[in-house]
Design an enzyme around this catalytic site. Structure first.
Site, mmCIF file in Angstrom:
data_model
loop_
_atom_site.group_PDB
_atom_site.id
_atom_site.type_symbol
_atom_site.label_atom_id
_atom_site.label_comp_id
_atom_site.label_asym_id
_atom_site.label_seq_id
_atom_site.Cartn_x
_atom_site.Cartn_y
_atom_site.Cartn_z
ATOM 1 N N ASN A 39 -0.506 -5.312 -7.088
ATOM 2 C CA ASN A 39 0.942 -4.802 -7.581
ATOM 3 C C ASN A 39 1.540 -5.578 -8.548
ATOM 4 O O ASN A 39 2.151 -5.416 -9.634
ATOM 5 C CB ASN A 39 1.851 -4.279 -6.364
ATOM 6 N N ALA A 69 -6.668 -12.700 0.880
ATOM 7 C CA ALA A 69 -7.100 -11.375 0.684
ATOM 8 C C ALA A 69 -7.798 -11.343 -0.523
ATOM 9 O O ALA A 69 -8.802 -12.225 -0.601
ATOM 10 C CB ALA A 69 -5.962 -10.290 0.606
ATOM 11 N N GLU A 70 -7.826 -10.085 -1.528
ATOM 12 C CA GLU A 70 -8.549 -10.178 -2.552
ATOM 13 C C GLU A 70 -7.890 -10.996 -3.925
ATOM 14 O O GLU A 70 -8.465 -10.828 -4.936
ATOM 15 C CB GLU A 70 -8.995 -8.784 -2.991
ATOM 16 N N GLN A 71 -6.969 -11.619 -3.702
ATOM 17 C CA GLN A 71 -6.176 -12.226 -4.828
ATOM 18 C C GLN A 71 -6.871 -13.256 -5.500
ATOM 19 O O GLN A 71 -6.575 -13.382 -6.816
ATOM 20 C CB GLN A 71 -4.911 -13.090 -4.181
ATOM 21 N N GLU A 115 2.622 -5.355 -12.407
ATOM 22 C CA GLU A 115 4.069 -5.372 -13.101
ATOM 23 C C GLU A 115 4.159 -6.276 -14.034
ATOM 24 O O GLU A 115 5.079 -6.170 -14.926
ATOM 25 C CB GLU A 115 5.000 -5.961 -11.623
ATOM 26 N N GLN A 159 11.517 -8.554 -7.244
ATOM 27 C CA GLN A 159 10.471 -9.048 -8.456
ATOM 28 C C GLN A 159 10.435 -8.072 -9.436
ATOM 29 O O GLN A 159 10.446 -8.576 -10.812
ATOM 30 C CB GLN A 159 9.287 -9.080 -7.591
ATOM 31 N N HIS A 218 0.869 -1.216 -0.038
ATOM 32 C CA HIS A 218 -0.015 0.103 0.078
ATOM 33 C C HIS A 218 0.900 1.314 0.078
ATOM 34 O O HIS A 218 0.533 2.245 -0.749
ATOM 35 C CB HIS A 218 -0.940 -0.105 1.198
ATOM 36 N N ALA A 261 12.973 -12.127 -3.520
ATOM 37 C CA ALA A 261 13.434 -11.629 -4.821
ATOM 38 C C ALA A 261 13.144 -10.469 -5.331
ATOM 39 O O ALA A 261 12.196 -9.734 -4.726
ATOM 40 C CB ALA A 261 12.195 -12.687 -5.509
ATOM 41 N N HIS A 290 1.010 -15.080 -6.827
ATOM 42 C CA HIS A 290 -0.059 -14.950 -5.853
ATOM 43 C C HIS A 290 -1.037 -13.878 -6.513
ATOM 44 O O HIS A 290 -2.153 -13.864 -5.792
ATOM 45 C CB HIS A 290 0.464 -14.832 -4.525
ATOM 46 N N ASP A 319 -6.364 5.795 2.604
ATOM 47 C CA ASP A 319 -6.196 4.277 2.067
ATOM 48 C C ASP A 319 -7.871 3.991 2.448
ATOM 49 O O ASP A 319 -8.276 4.199 3.303
ATOM 50 C CB ASP A 319 -5.539 3.397 2.729
#
Length: 482
Positions: A374, A393-395, A378, A355, A17, A353, A370, A123
């Site tokens: 973000n 979560a919202e994944q 990417e 990323q 965030h 990593a 996952h 947020d």
């Protein structure tokens, strides 16, 4: 010289965030020098070292128009229980206790810069901080670091509760399908964030509360771009929400974690020796981890696929603990020496990593992810196809969007969720098959992704969709302040 208009940003104290919040602040002051930004940094319960390191890494490059104010630690009783994954209920309770610190910091700012506070940007999981803006009579804006689809779903679930009397706990472990404004396809209840429909009802209460407050804001900023989520964004034009501004993709393109540069260099050197588009990259976010049996299945699937791999590996920690993000994992504790020896020429297993640098490398041909938002942005930015393996979560919703709504990925699983009980292992044969599909050059998702990559990079350029949206936001912020 006229004093700048000051905006106060209140991000959730979690690295994902904070990064997108700071990237937006950089964009804003770069677009219009009438603004300055103060970011209030709360001491959070999760991965605080990562937050500190990030701020240290970016501070030197920021203009004087952005500053960080570090808030004091809360009393120790707030840190007795550290959740292993984000919870809206948990964070709401933390936010309530942080409110007095936020209030004091904003009042101090007003004393030093009287009359120039143009608004407070909070947020989406910190909407209770809008109370501070209300007390001061200044506009408040909400910043969603997740997708527009996630925002639309939140508003829809709040509407179901408040206006149709639907009990969201009925969707837990349900085969129901929901028709959600902005979605092309019906949304399976199994991809709803588990915490939103938990059987105790605390999650649904939290989501209702956050959505109600977000509707009171002067505007909602979303880390996305029109071409990626046009159906969803257009659905907000019905007048039931504040104006929605697409301000993404907000990515940390220029700053790695300087505290781990040696590790990053080692990884990039290894990739430099691999053929173009030959490596599948596995990475599951800051707290993504698996039990030993699942790790062994992943290892078998990777080896049998025959593809080169770079694997950011974390084991599940003891219950209630956060996975270790260090580089000091002893991989031989879970993977056999024989596997490590057999794959030593084609595979590299790491803890942490870099990323963004990895996805930018020409050797990467696919990304098992996952599906954090973000990470999704990417991968689109770099045109790397995703195989979806959401964790919490919202994944799961993001995975559904990638596979079903956008048709830009390969499904390993879209409803895998460690927050739900009785998770079945994904077997090595499934993993092997999905890796082969992901890395197949003829897979049509690659063409779609190449087009979306171009749109992604144009969005923030002059004349791009997000650039225009940010200019509209700036005009509205000045009007709301006047």
């Amino acid at each position: 010289m006229m004093k700048k208009l000051e905006l106060v940003f209140v991000p959730l104290p979690a690295i994902g965030h904070l990064v997108s919040t700071v990237e937006f602040a950089k964009l804003l002051v770069g677009r219009d020098d009438r603004f300055s930004v103060t970011v209030l940094v709360m001491k959070g319960p999760i991965l605080q070292t990562a937050v500190t390191n990030y701020i240290h890494s970016v501070s030197a490059s920021l203009s004087g128009s952005i500053r960080f104010v570090h808030l004091p630690h809360l009393d120790s009783d707030s840190s007795n229980s550290h959740p292993s994954s984000p919870s809206p209920v948990y964070f709401h309770n933390v936010m309530e206790r942080q409110k007095s610190l936020i209030r004091d910091a904003v009042h101090q700012l007003i004393l030093s810069e009287p009359g120039r506070l143009a608004g407070i940007v909070v947020d989406l999981l910190c909407t209770s901080m809008m109370d501070v803006a209300d007390e001061l009579g200044v506009p408040s804006y909400v910043f969603s670091t997740s997708s527009a689809a996630c925002l639309a779903l939140m508003f829809h679930l709040q509407t179901l509760q408040d206006h149709q009397g639907v009990d969201l706990t009925e969707f837990a472990d349900s085969d129901a399908e929901l028709v959600v404004p902005g979605f092309v396809n019906s949304v399976p209840a199994r991809v709803l964030p588990a915490l939103w429909v938990d059987k105790e009802g605390v999650g649904s209460t939290a989501i209702r509360r956050e959505a109600r407050r977000a509707r009171e804001a002067k505007g909602i900023l979303v880390n996305t771009f029109m071409e990626l989520e046009s159906h969803v964004i257009n659905s907000f034009a019905n007048g039931t929400t504040p104006p929605v501004y697409t301000v993404g993709p907000l990515l940390n393109l220029n700053h790695g974690d300087h505290h781990k540069q040696d590790s990053a260099s080692d990884v990039i050197r290894w990739l430099d020796d691999q053929p173009q588009s030959s490596v599948v990259f596995l990475c599951f976010g800051s707290v993504g981890a698996f039990n030993d049996d699942q790790i062994k299945n992943i290892a078998s699937g990777l080896e049998n696929s025959g593809y080169r791999f770079l694997w950011s590996l974390r084991r599940s920690p003891p219950k209630g603990m956060i996975p270790d993000s260090s580089d000091n994992t002893n991989f031989e504790e879970v993977l056999s020496k024989e596997f490590l020896n057999r794959t030593s020429e084609i595979g590299k297993i790491i803890g942490w990593a870099p990323q963004m640098e990895v996805l930018a490398h020409s050797a990467i041909g696919g990304f098992i992810s996952h599906c954090g938002w973000n990470s999704t942005l990417e991968s689109i930015w770099h045109g790397v196809p995703i195989a979806t393996w959401p964790i919490y979560a919202e994944q799961q919703l993001n995975a559904f969007q990638i596979i079903t709504e956008l048709e830009m990925g390969v499904e390993i699983k879209i409803d895998y969720n460690k927050d739900r009980n009785n998770i079945d292992l994904i077997n090595s044969q499934e993993i092997e098959s999905r890796i082969r599909s992901l890395m197949d050059d003829s897979n049509p998702i690659r063409k779609k992704l190449a087009s979306m990559k171009e749109n992604c990079r144009k969005a923030l350029m002059e004349g791009g969709s997000s650039n225009s949206s940010i200019q509209r936001l700036i005009g509205d912020m000045i009007t709301n302040f006047s």
